[in-house]
Design a protein around this motif. Sequence first.
Motif, PDB file in Angstrom:
ATOM      1  N   HIS A 214       0.820  -1.216   0.000  1.00  0.00           N
ATOM      2  CA  HIS A 214       0.000   0.000   0.000  1.00  0.00           C
ATOM      3  C   HIS A 214       0.851   1.263   0.000  1.00  0.00           C
ATOM      4  N   LEU A 215       2.084   1.139   0.474  1.00  0.00           N
ATOM      5  CA  LEU A 215       2.976   2.292   0.447  1.00  0.00           C
ATOM      6  C   LEU A 215       3.240   2.726  -0.991  1.00  0.00           C
ATOM      7  N   HIS A 216       3.314   1.759  -1.873  1.00  0.00           N
ATOM      8  CA  HIS A 216       3.550   2.055  -3.288  1.00  0.00           C
ATOM      9  C   HIS A 216       2.250   2.276  -4.055  1.00  0.00           C
ATOM     10  N   ASN A 217       1.160   1.683  -3.561  1.00  0.00           N
ATOM     11  CA  ASN A 217      -0.128   1.825  -4.242  1.00  0.00           C
ATOM     12  C   ASN A 217      -1.253   1.791  -3.209  1.00  0.00           C
ATOM     13  N   PRO A 218      -1.598   2.949  -2.624  1.00  0.00           N
ATOM     14  CA  PRO A 218      -2.615   2.993  -1.563  1.00  0.00           C
ATOM     15  C   PRO A 218      -3.990   2.489  -1.992  1.00  0.00           C
ATOM     16  N   SER A 219      -4.290   2.501  -3.278  1.00  0.00           N
ATOM     17  CA  SER A 219      -5.607   2.065  -3.751  1.00  0.00           C
ATOM     18  C   SER A 219      -5.651   0.591  -4.132  1.00  0.00           C
ATOM     19  N   LEU A 220      -4.552  -0.130  -3.891  1.00  0.00           N
ATOM     20  CA  LEU A 220      -4.493  -1.547  -4.241  1.00  0.00           C
ATOM     21  C   LEU A 220      -5.505  -2.342  -3.426  1.00  0.00           C
ATOM     22  N   MET A 221      -6.315  -3.170  -4.094  1.00  0.00           N
ATOM     23  CA  MET A 221      -7.302  -4.003  -3.404  1.00  0.00           C
ATOM     24  C   MET A 221      -6.591  -5.025  -2.515  1.00  0.00           C
ATOM     25  N   ALA A 263      -8.706  -1.397  12.021  1.00  0.00           N
ATOM     26  CA  ALA A 263      -7.941  -1.147  10.801  1.00  0.00           C
ATOM     27  C   ALA A 263      -7.925   0.337  10.503  1.00  0.00           C
ATOM     28  N   SER A 264      -7.105   0.696   9.528  1.00  0.00           N
ATOM     29  CA  SER A 264      -7.035   2.075   9.058  1.00  0.00           C
ATOM     30  C   SER A 264      -6.939   2.062   7.538  1.00  0.00           C
ATOM     31  N   LEU A 265      -7.239   3.189   6.936  1.00  0.00           N
ATOM     32  CA  LEU A 265      -7.011   3.315   5.503  1.00  0.00           C
ATOM     33  C   LEU A 265      -5.511   3.400   5.249  1.00  0.00           C
ATOM     34  N   PRO A 266      -5.030   2.878   4.123  1.00  0.00           N
ATOM     35  CA  PRO A 266      -3.588   2.957   3.829  1.00  0.00           C
ATOM     36  C   PRO A 266      -3.072   4.397   3.877  1.00  0.00           C
ATOM     37  N   LEU A 267      -1.973   4.579   4.603  1.00  0.00           N
ATOM     38  CA  LEU A 267      -1.320   5.884   4.756  1.00  0.00           C
ATOM     39  C   LEU A 267      -2.219   6.920   5.424  1.00  0.00           C
ATOM     40  N   ARG A 268      -3.251   6.451   6.144  1.00  0.00           N
ATOM     41  CA  ARG A 268      -4.178   7.359   6.829  1.00  0.00           C
ATOM     42  C   ARG A 268      -4.420   6.845   8.240  1.00  0.00           C
ATOM     43  N   GLU A 269      -3.457   7.026   9.122  1.00  0.00           N
ATOM     44  CA  GLU A 269      -3.568   6.508  10.477  1.00  0.00           C
ATOM     45  C   GLU A 269      -4.584   7.270  11.319  1.00  0.00           C
TER      46      GLU A 269
END
Length: 426
Positions: A214-221, A263-269
């Motif tokens: 997710h660090l490289h692609n936050p929208s990855l399923m 849980a959290s959204l990727p890169l959104r703590e």
Amino acid sequence: MMKRKEHEKGSRSISILEPIALDLKKKKTKTRSSRKDNGVGGSDKSRPGKKRHHVIPYDMQVETLIRLPGKSLMKFLCVSKTWYSLIRSQRFVASYYAAKPSRFVAAFTNCVLADPKRLFVFSGEEEEEENSSSSLVANLDMTIPSVTLSHGSFKYSSVHGFMACNDGTTFIICNPSTGQVITFPCKATGTRLGYDPVGDQFKALTLLTSRFDHLHNPSLMCTHEVITLGRGGRVVSRSRFTSPPYDPITMGLTINGFMYYGASLPLREDNLFLVCFDVRNERILSFIPTPTDALVWQGFSSLIEYKGKLAFVVPNCQGLSFDRFDLWILEDVTKHEWSRQSFQLPLSLPFTVGMGQRMISQGTNKAGEIIFSPAILPGRAQPFYVFYFNPVTNKTRRVRIHGVADTEDFWSRYGLTDTSSLFFCV
């Protein structure tokens, strides 16, 4: 693959790890059939010296068997096919645990950098005490070699009488009542154990998509693997499904066939929520929004079951301790409605961020008391205490657990130098 535990008794689990499609009421007990009258001796019924066979009513069998210890029941699995099916049935398991006193489980490992690496699992029976202070005795049920867990809380989980934990990509399931240990490989770390009460089946959920992805692609399923366990804990199937992206931050908690974890959204703590996984249908059912103060980052919130509902215990820390906490209860799963109750403790409990002493809640007992226990052992050969808080009477009792690494002899015998995460639940 991890070796089996050192002191395994070889007995099988009382709480089954496979579905049993059997209606005990319809299963007939075989009795010796009468021989045809040959004109000489007549039927067996009329022969002198022949003993008549009596069938014990089902309810009487259950009432007799539920009084026995778990390890004795494992021996009776070999008596007959009828008793094997009876003892393995979900109905009997529910009756057995309902009739027994609450049991507590404690587990810890040696420090990551220390040798020998070993997982220790203890258990014992609870007693209802009206005194503010009492003590219980824990028995060392098993030691599992070559296992160690990193420092910190929430490394273990308890599901339907079983304790589960991750040792890297190896998933470990223990039954302290019988000494059964099951291990199997996973394709990623962070596997969570769930239970389907309808199908009477255990399933393990592994998230294959990592934070690095997710660090490289936050929208990855997110891609998940579901591991279905069958007879004796054998892996019978593996399947995959996808969901919208998220990063898990807590262990899982299963209630009524649904597994929940933070849980959290990727890169959104700053955007935290609960993931609800449907164990039976093997899909992410929903993302449940949480109040801002309910799910707190970095282990400040404990996810527990409270009166059949999911809840968070959130300590209100003042410095390195707390004497107040909030209880957030998910009142309606569909409408995402929460309620909050605040409680004052009669004494302060330690809560050090990082690698220090910290009291956390890892569940409740049958009486509805909220249990606070240390995240690590208090020190070398030091007394081990847990605290039970009654939210109805606002009373707290301190209970010493004897036998959990509280003597110098125990530390020397097993070569302990330091301990990692400690787990305690009822």
